[in-house]
Design a protein around this motif. Structure first.
Motif, PDB file in Angstrom:
ATOM      1  N   ASP A 150       0.813  -1.219   0.000  1.00 41.98           N
ATOM      2  CA  ASP A 150       0.000   0.000   0.000  1.00 41.98           C
ATOM      3  C   ASP A 150       0.848   1.270   0.000  1.00 41.98           C
ATOM      4  N   GLY A 151       2.014   1.228   0.647  1.00 42.97           N
ATOM      5  CA  GLY A 151       2.757   2.457   0.896  1.00 42.97           C
ATOM      6  C   GLY A 151       3.827   2.816  -0.108  1.00 42.97           C
ATOM      7  N   LEU A 162       9.535   1.898  -6.071  1.00 44.43           N
ATOM      8  CA  LEU A 162       9.447   0.480  -6.411  1.00 44.43           C
ATOM      9  C   LEU A 162      10.374   0.143  -7.575  1.00 44.43           C
ATOM     10  N   GLN A 163      10.433   1.030  -8.573  1.00 45.32           N
ATOM     11  CA  GLN A 163      11.321   0.788  -9.708  1.00 45.32           C
ATOM     12  C   GLN A 163      12.785   0.830  -9.268  1.00 45.32           C
ATOM     13  N   SER A 164      13.116   1.781  -8.402  1.00 40.92           N
ATOM     14  CA  SER A 164      14.486   1.858  -7.888  1.00 40.92           C
ATOM     15  C   SER A 164      14.837   0.612  -7.082  1.00 40.92           C
ATOM     16  N   ARG A 206      12.833  -9.725 -12.763  1.00 45.29           N
ATOM     17  CA  ARG A 206      12.670  -8.277 -12.861  1.00 45.29           C
ATOM     18  C   ARG A 206      11.763  -7.917 -14.033  1.00 45.29           C
ATOM     19  N   GLU A 207      11.976  -8.548 -15.169  1.00 45.36           N
ATOM     20  CA  GLU A 207      11.157  -8.259 -16.343  1.00 45.36           C
ATOM     21  C   GLU A 207       9.703  -8.640 -16.104  1.00 45.36           C
ATOM     22  N   SER A 208       9.487  -9.726 -15.389  1.00 40.00           N
ATOM     23  CA  SER A 208       8.118 -10.151 -15.079  1.00 40.00           C
ATOM     24  C   SER A 208       7.394  -9.108 -14.240  1.00 40.00           C
ATOM     25  N   ALA A 209       8.114  -8.509 -13.288  1.00 37.42           N
ATOM     26  CA  ALA A 209       7.503  -7.472 -12.449  1.00 37.42           C
ATOM     27  C   ALA A 209       7.274  -6.190 -13.243  1.00 37.42           C
ATOM     28  N   GLU A 210       8.224  -5.831 -14.100  1.00 33.10           N
ATOM     29  CA  GLU A 210       8.116  -4.583 -14.855  1.00 33.10           C
ATOM     30  C   GLU A 210       7.002  -4.627 -15.894  1.00 33.10           C
ATOM     31  N   GLU A 211       6.590  -5.823 -16.293  1.00 27.59           N
ATOM     32  CA  GLU A 211       5.500  -5.940 -17.262  1.00 27.59           C
ATOM     33  C   GLU A 211       4.150  -5.558 -16.661  1.00 27.59           C
ATOM     34  N   ASN A 221      -0.058  -2.214 -12.998  1.00 26.18           N
ATOM     35  CA  ASN A 221      -0.639  -1.837 -11.712  1.00 26.18           C
ATOM     36  C   ASN A 221       0.442  -1.857 -10.634  1.00 26.18           C
ATOM     37  N   LYS A 222       0.600  -0.733  -9.942  1.00 27.78           N
ATOM     38  CA  LYS A 222       1.664  -0.615  -8.948  1.00 27.78           C
ATOM     39  C   LYS A 222       1.513  -1.627  -7.818  1.00 27.78           C
ATOM     40  N   ARG A 223       0.294  -1.856  -7.355  1.00 25.04           N
ATOM     41  CA  ARG A 223       0.073  -2.804  -6.262  1.00 25.04           C
ATOM     42  C   ARG A 223       0.426  -4.225  -6.686  1.00 25.04           C
TER      43      ARG A 223
END
Length: 271
Positions: free
Chosen positions: A197-198, A204-206, A222-227, A230-232
């Motif tokens: 939430d915070g 998050l990208q850093s 990392r690529e899986s997350a960057e795809e 939605n930030k959450r």
């Protein structure tokens, strides 16, 4: 948007950082605020920040550092740099807001004011351009332990206080560092919701970049997350991926997060 001789120009960002947007503007209007160059400067919004190094068993003397800074400094940078400078002091959370005159000399006085309290220097100039200089303008050396002290910041041309605060010192004792085990796997699991939430998108990208740099996560992870847009969802997959890697990975993630966003970590109880 920018109004020029030819109409309205929509401005595209030249550079975007985590804290600022930089733009290029040409053909500024000839109209604006006109001021005599010999007229005195106007007061600007400023901050008075307090950092306290409490006494120890070996050394009963304590030091209260007082920083005069422009309002638009980046607070996490101040906390990080002060920690690098000293390491054993605590930030005192007192309302810091005031108005100071650039290039004006100020004095700091205390109550009580006796031989056990030494304020150095006697006067200090406020530099409104001091965005990356986080050295104290004043230091208050206390030879004896005090519960409270009152501070008065005054313009040298006036007896009125521009900033005045009652400061409690006993509640700011240096905390012992938490053991690594208490900040690893169990902390990550307990703070999962607060993290999701915070955390902000840029932080998050850093964090993703730092985790990849430290080899906590792999390039496919990392690529899986960057795809994920939605930030959450992105925060959720990052924390769950690290949790599954065990205590060492979780500890490294907390260490990286504390460097990137100490405010969030303080809110989560990690520092």
């Amino acid at each position: 948007a920018h109004v020029n001789d030819e109409g309205i120009e929509f401005i595209t960002p030249h550079k975007i950082t985590e804290t600022h947007v930089i733009i290029n503007i040409t053909e500024l209007s000839g109209f604006g605020n006109v001021k005599d160059k010999d007229s005195p400067p106007d007061p600007v919004r400023a901050l008075v920040l307090l950092f306290y190094r409490p006494p120890t068993d070996a050394d009963p003397e304590s030091v209260l550092s007082v920083l005069l800074l422009p309002k638009n400094i980046v607070m996490p940078d101040v906390l990080r740099m002060r920690k690098e400078y000293t390491g054993d002091e605590r930030y005192i959370d007192k309302s810091p807001h005031c108005k100071l005159i650039p290039k004006q000399e100020y004095t700091l006085s205390t109550s009580p004011e006796d031989d056990s309290v030494l304020v150095q220097p006697k006067e200090a100039e406020f530099d409104e351009q001091s965005y990356d200089n986080y050295f104290p303008s004043f230091q208050v050396n206390l030879e004896t332990t005090m519960r409270n002290i009152k501070l008065f910041l005054r313009d040298t041309n006036s007896s009125d206080s521009v900033w005045e605060r009652q400061v409690c010192l006993l509640s700011t004792a240096v905390r012992k560092p938490k053991r690594q085990s208490s900040r690893s796997l169990s902390s990550i699991a307990r703070l999962r919701t607060g993290f999701i939430d915070g955390i902000s998108g840029p932080v998050l990208q850093s964090l993703l970049d730092k985790l990849f740099e430290k080899k906590v996560i792999t390039e496919p992870e990392r690529e899986s997350a960057e795809e994920l847009r939605n930030k959450r969802d992105k925060a959720r997959i990052v924390i769950d991926t690290v949790r599954k890697k065990g205590k060492a990975a979780s500890s490294e993630m907390i260490k990286c997060l504390c460097k990137i966003d100490p405010f969030l970590c303080k809110h989560l109880g990690l520092i």
